[in-house]
Design a protein around this motif. Structure first.
Motif, PDB file in Angstrom:
ATOM      1  N   ALA A 155       9.669  -1.369 -17.672  1.00  0.00           N
ATOM      2  CA  ALA A 155      10.363  -0.435 -18.569  1.00  0.00           C
ATOM      3  C   ALA A 155      11.561   0.159 -17.834  1.00  0.00           C
ATOM      4  O   ALA A 155      11.777  -0.101 -16.638  1.00  0.00           O
ATOM      5  N   SER A 156      12.351   0.959 -18.537  1.00  0.00           N
ATOM      6  CA  SER A 156      13.514   1.586 -17.908  1.00  0.00           C
ATOM      7  C   SER A 156      13.062   2.432 -16.718  1.00  0.00           C
ATOM      8  O   SER A 156      12.020   3.080 -16.769  1.00  0.00           O
ATOM      9  N   LYS A 157      13.840   2.401 -15.648  1.00  0.00           N
ATOM     10  CA  LYS A 157      13.607   3.117 -14.389  1.00  0.00           C
ATOM     11  C   LYS A 157      12.640   2.386 -13.454  1.00  0.00           C
ATOM     12  O   LYS A 157      12.683   2.570 -12.237  1.00  0.00           O
ATOM     13  N   GLU A 158      11.767   1.507 -13.980  1.00  0.00           N
ATOM     14  CA  GLU A 158      10.737   0.912 -13.118  1.00  0.00           C
ATOM     15  C   GLU A 158      11.316  -0.010 -12.052  1.00  0.00           C
ATOM     16  O   GLU A 158      10.806  -0.064 -10.939  1.00  0.00           O
ATOM     17  N   GLY A 159      12.372  -0.736 -12.403  1.00  0.00           N
ATOM     18  CA  GLY A 159      13.001  -1.587 -11.390  1.00  0.00           C
ATOM     19  C   GLY A 159      13.496  -0.768 -10.221  1.00  0.00           C
ATOM     20  O   GLY A 159      13.288  -1.127  -9.054  1.00  0.00           O
ATOM     21  N   LEU A 160      14.137   0.354 -10.513  1.00  0.00           N
ATOM     22  CA  LEU A 160      14.610   1.247  -9.451  1.00  0.00           C
ATOM     23  C   LEU A 160      13.444   1.828  -8.655  1.00  0.00           C
ATOM     24  O   LEU A 160      13.501   1.961  -7.439  1.00  0.00           O
ATOM     25  N   ALA A 161      12.378   2.200  -9.361  1.00  0.00           N
ATOM     26  CA  ALA A 161      11.212   2.780  -8.678  1.00  0.00           C
ATOM     27  C   ALA A 161      10.629   1.802  -7.668  1.00  0.00           C
ATOM     28  O   ALA A 161      10.190   2.191  -6.581  1.00  0.00           O
ATOM     29  N   LEU A 162      10.624   0.518  -8.014  1.00  0.00           N
ATOM     30  CA  LEU A 162      10.055  -0.496  -7.130  1.00  0.00           C
ATOM     31  C   LEU A 162      10.988  -0.835  -5.976  1.00  0.00           C
ATOM     32  O   LEU A 162      10.545  -1.017  -4.837  1.00  0.00           O
ATOM     33  N   LEU A 163      12.294  -0.938  -6.247  1.00  0.00           N
ATOM     34  CA  LEU A 163      13.238  -1.408  -5.238  1.00  0.00           C
ATOM     35  C   LEU A 163      13.745  -0.303  -4.327  1.00  0.00           C
ATOM     36  O   LEU A 163      14.048  -0.544  -3.164  1.00  0.00           O
ATOM     37  N   ASN A 164      13.882   0.902  -4.865  1.00  0.00           N
ATOM     38  CA  ASN A 164      14.255   2.036  -4.010  1.00  0.00           C
ATOM     39  C   ASN A 164      13.032   2.459  -3.194  1.00  0.00           C
ATOM     40  O   ASN A 164      11.895   2.256  -3.603  1.00  0.00           O
ATOM     41  N   GLY A 165      13.276   3.080  -2.058  1.00  0.00           N
ATOM     42  CA  GLY A 165      12.167   3.561  -1.233  1.00  0.00           C
ATOM     43  C   GLY A 165      12.249   2.994   0.176  1.00  0.00           C
ATOM     44  O   GLY A 165      12.958   2.033   0.448  1.00  0.00           O
ATOM     45  N   THR A 166      11.497   3.587   1.065  1.00  0.00           N
ATOM     46  CA  THR A 166      11.557   3.236   2.492  1.00  0.00           C
ATOM     47  C   THR A 166      10.293   2.521   2.964  1.00  0.00           C
ATOM     48  O   THR A 166       9.964   2.556   4.145  1.00  0.00           O
ATOM     49  N   GLN A 167       9.609   1.852   2.047  1.00  0.00           N
ATOM     50  CA  GLN A 167       8.286   1.312   2.409  1.00  0.00           C
ATOM     51  C   GLN A 167       8.345   0.157   3.409  1.00  0.00           C
ATOM     52  O   GLN A 167       7.409  -0.039   4.186  1.00  0.00           O
ATOM     53  N   ASN A 168       9.416  -0.624   3.391  1.00  0.00           N
ATOM     54  CA  ASN A 168       9.541  -1.697   4.386  1.00  0.00           C
ATOM     55  C   ASN A 168       9.691  -1.115   5.786  1.00  0.00           C
ATOM     56  O   ASN A 168       8.980  -1.507   6.720  1.00  0.00           O
ATOM     57  N   LEU A 187       0.837  -1.204   0.000  1.00  0.00           N
ATOM     58  CA  LEU A 187       0.000   0.000   0.000  1.00  0.00           C
ATOM     59  C   LEU A 187       0.869   1.250   0.000  1.00  0.00           C
ATOM     60  O   LEU A 187       0.609   2.204  -0.742  1.00  0.00           O
ATOM     61  N   LEU A 188       1.923   1.268   0.826  1.00  0.00           N
ATOM     62  CA  LEU A 188       2.786   2.442   0.891  1.00  0.00           C
ATOM     63  C   LEU A 188       3.582   2.623  -0.392  1.00  0.00           C
ATOM     64  O   LEU A 188       3.859   3.756  -0.812  1.00  0.00           O
ATOM     65  N   LYS A 189       3.962   1.531  -1.043  1.00  0.00           N
ATOM     66  CA  LYS A 189       4.664   1.630  -2.329  1.00  0.00           C
ATOM     67  C   LYS A 189       3.734   2.224  -3.388  1.00  0.00           C
ATOM     68  O   LYS A 189       4.130   3.084  -4.170  1.00  0.00           O
ATOM     69  N   VAL A 190       2.490   1.781  -3.411  1.00  0.00           N
ATOM     70  CA  VAL A 190       1.499   2.357  -4.330  1.00  0.00           C
ATOM     71  C   VAL A 190       1.364   3.858  -4.091  1.00  0.00           C
ATOM     72  O   VAL A 190       1.369   4.657  -5.029  1.00  0.00           O
ATOM     73  N   GLN A 191       1.259   4.237  -2.824  1.00  0.00           N
ATOM     74  CA  GLN A 191       1.114   5.651  -2.476  1.00  0.00           C
ATOM     75  C   GLN A 191       2.299   6.458  -2.988  1.00  0.00           C
ATOM     76  O   GLN A 191       2.135   7.531  -3.587  1.00  0.00           O
ATOM     77  N   SER A 192       3.503   5.949  -2.753  1.00  0.00           N
ATOM     78  CA  SER A 192       4.706   6.670  -3.150  1.00  0.00           C
ATOM     79  C   SER A 192       4.803   6.819  -4.674  1.00  0.00           C
ATOM     80  O   SER A 192       5.116   7.899  -5.192  1.00  0.00           O
ATOM     81  N   LEU A 193       4.515   5.730  -5.400  1.00  0.00           N
ATOM     82  CA  LEU A 193       4.608   5.777  -6.861  1.00  0.00           C
ATOM     83  C   LEU A 193       3.525   6.648  -7.494  1.00  0.00           C
ATOM     84  O   LEU A 193       3.706   7.212  -8.571  1.00  0.00           O
ATOM     85  N   SER A 194       2.385   6.759  -6.797  1.00  0.00           N
ATOM     86  CA  SER A 194       1.228   7.439  -7.395  1.00  0.00           C
ATOM     87  C   SER A 194       1.436   8.942  -7.569  1.00  0.00           C
ATOM     88  O   SER A 194       0.695   9.588  -8.317  1.00  0.00           O
TER      89      SER A 194
END
Length: 390
Positions: A86-99, A1-8
């Motif tokens: 696509a390009s950048k999406e792997g980083l978008a998913l793996l980077n972040g403080t959601q855990n 849920l927090l990852k969705v929020q951050s990406l949105s």
């Protein structure tokens, strides 16, 4: 849920179908299997978020309907095609403080609940211990006006209003600090919670991956929003605060079983071979000691990684793991205090506590009985924990 929020927010360079698949998983109660350890709390929670993201491309594992299945099987059952990143999406998913953030949210919400319970339970202990109400007088706290301290004192005056026990004449001039200084200690926990809540609230409503896409400026900037330091220190701070909440609770437990102020030693109803609540206090002491180890800050440590490119990391994920354990342990200690306080109140009859506290007592007695002779205690402690969760 927090990852969705951050990406949105649109600052991550992520396709719509990727975010929608995460939403579909969430709405269908499909939970990725995420291993607890492995994040350094900088460059984001790389390892946990990798486990979270693997099912999107048909890898990893998820829990569906109580069953653990592969990401490939998830897609087959849901008739989904694997996401093509696509390009950048792997980083978008793996980077972040959601855990880190998810565990922090859980900890803050439960810490708030336990902070409220701590006041109720401590008030019951104070009354059962034949404590004094004077240290909770507003004039005392008005000259040192920390918000949490003032709130706690006011709450105790409310909780104890109408108590026959608190109103009766006292033989003693002062109470031990674990009773007398509750406004100062519980109040500090409240103030800490307020601060940590505000930080976590900001964090979970932010974009925390890298690089940051700035469409209005037409820029893609490699920076450091993935770094967990802004929440690592507050999580360590909250772990210290909750450890103290358990610490003062255990000290009140100790007083209640010590045979003071006309209470029987170990709150034994039938002395002799019965040891009463002696071992329950041992248990609380053991848990409190463990909390003190967990309360040592993780954020003061750093082990460089990535060929020294990541030369200072937050260790916020470890802070989150320890904070969660401290909160769980604090709940158990407060449950043991309630177990003791209710038992001690029974020895004060025919005098009773306030109407508000007696409502709590009567509800608790429907779950946990008065202990007359020695019984196996752990089921009653577990029932006490469940009572606090209700």
């Amino acid at each position: 849920l927090l990852k969705v929020q951050s990406l949105s927010y649109g600052f991550s360079g992520c396709k719509l179908d990727t975010v929608e698949r995460l939403i579909d998983m969430f709405n269908n109660d499909i939970f990725p299997i995420i291993l607890e350890q492995g994040s350094l709390g900088a460059s984001g929670d790389l390892v946990p978020l990798a486990h979270m993201s693997l099912p999107l491309v048909g890898l990893g594992e998820v829990e569906m309907n109580g069953e653990i299945v592969s990401g490939e099987e998830m897609n087959r059952r849901m008739n989904w095609k694997p996401i093509e990143l696509a390009s950048k999406e792997g980083l978008a998913l793996l980077n972040g403080t959601q855990n880190m953030s998810a565990q922090a949210v859980w900890a803050v919400l439960n810490a708030q609940r336990l902070s409220e319970w701590a006041d109720v339970i401590a008030a019951m202990s104070l009354d059962a211990f034949d404590g004094r109400i004077e240290p909770f007088t507003h004039a005392v706290h008005a000259v040192r006006p920390h918000q949490g301290q003032i709130e706690t004192a006011a709450r105790f005056r409310q909780l104890l209003e109408g108590s026959e026990l608190i109103a009766r004449p006292k033989k003693h001039v002062q109470d031990p600090y674990s009773f007398r200084c509750v406004p100062q200690v519980h109040g500090t926990v409240k103030d800490t919670l307020r601060y940590v809540y505000s930080v976590i609230d900001t964090e979970i409503n932010s974009a925390t991956d890298n690089p940051t896409v700035c469409p209005d400026e037409d820029l893609i900037i490699s920076a450091g929003n993935f770094h967990g330091e802004p929440i690592a220190l507050p999580m360590d701070y909250l772990a210290i605060a909750m450890s103290e909440l358990a610490n003062i609770s255990e000290r009140r437990i100790y007083r209640l079983v010590s045979g003071l102020r006309e209470l029987p030693s170990f709150l034994v109803a039938k002395p002799g071979l019965n040891s009463g609540f002696m071992i329950a206090q041992y248990t609380a002491a053991s848990v409190v000691s463990l909390n003190k180890s967990y309360a040592v800050p993780s954020s003061i440590d750093s082990i460089p990684s990535c060929q020294d490119q990541e030369d200072l990391v937050s260790m916020g994920a470890n802070a989150a793991i320890k904070l969660r354990k401290v909160v769980e342990n604090t709940e158990r200690v407060l449950a043991i205090e309630l177990f003791n306080a209710a038992q001690a109140l029974d020895f004060r009859r025919p005098l009773v506590s306030s109407p508000e506290l007696m409502k709590v007592y009567e509800a608790y007695r429907k779950v946990v009985p008065f202990i007359d002779t020695d019984v196996i205690m752990y089921p009653h402690i577990e029932d006490s924990v469940k009572f606090l969760r209700k």
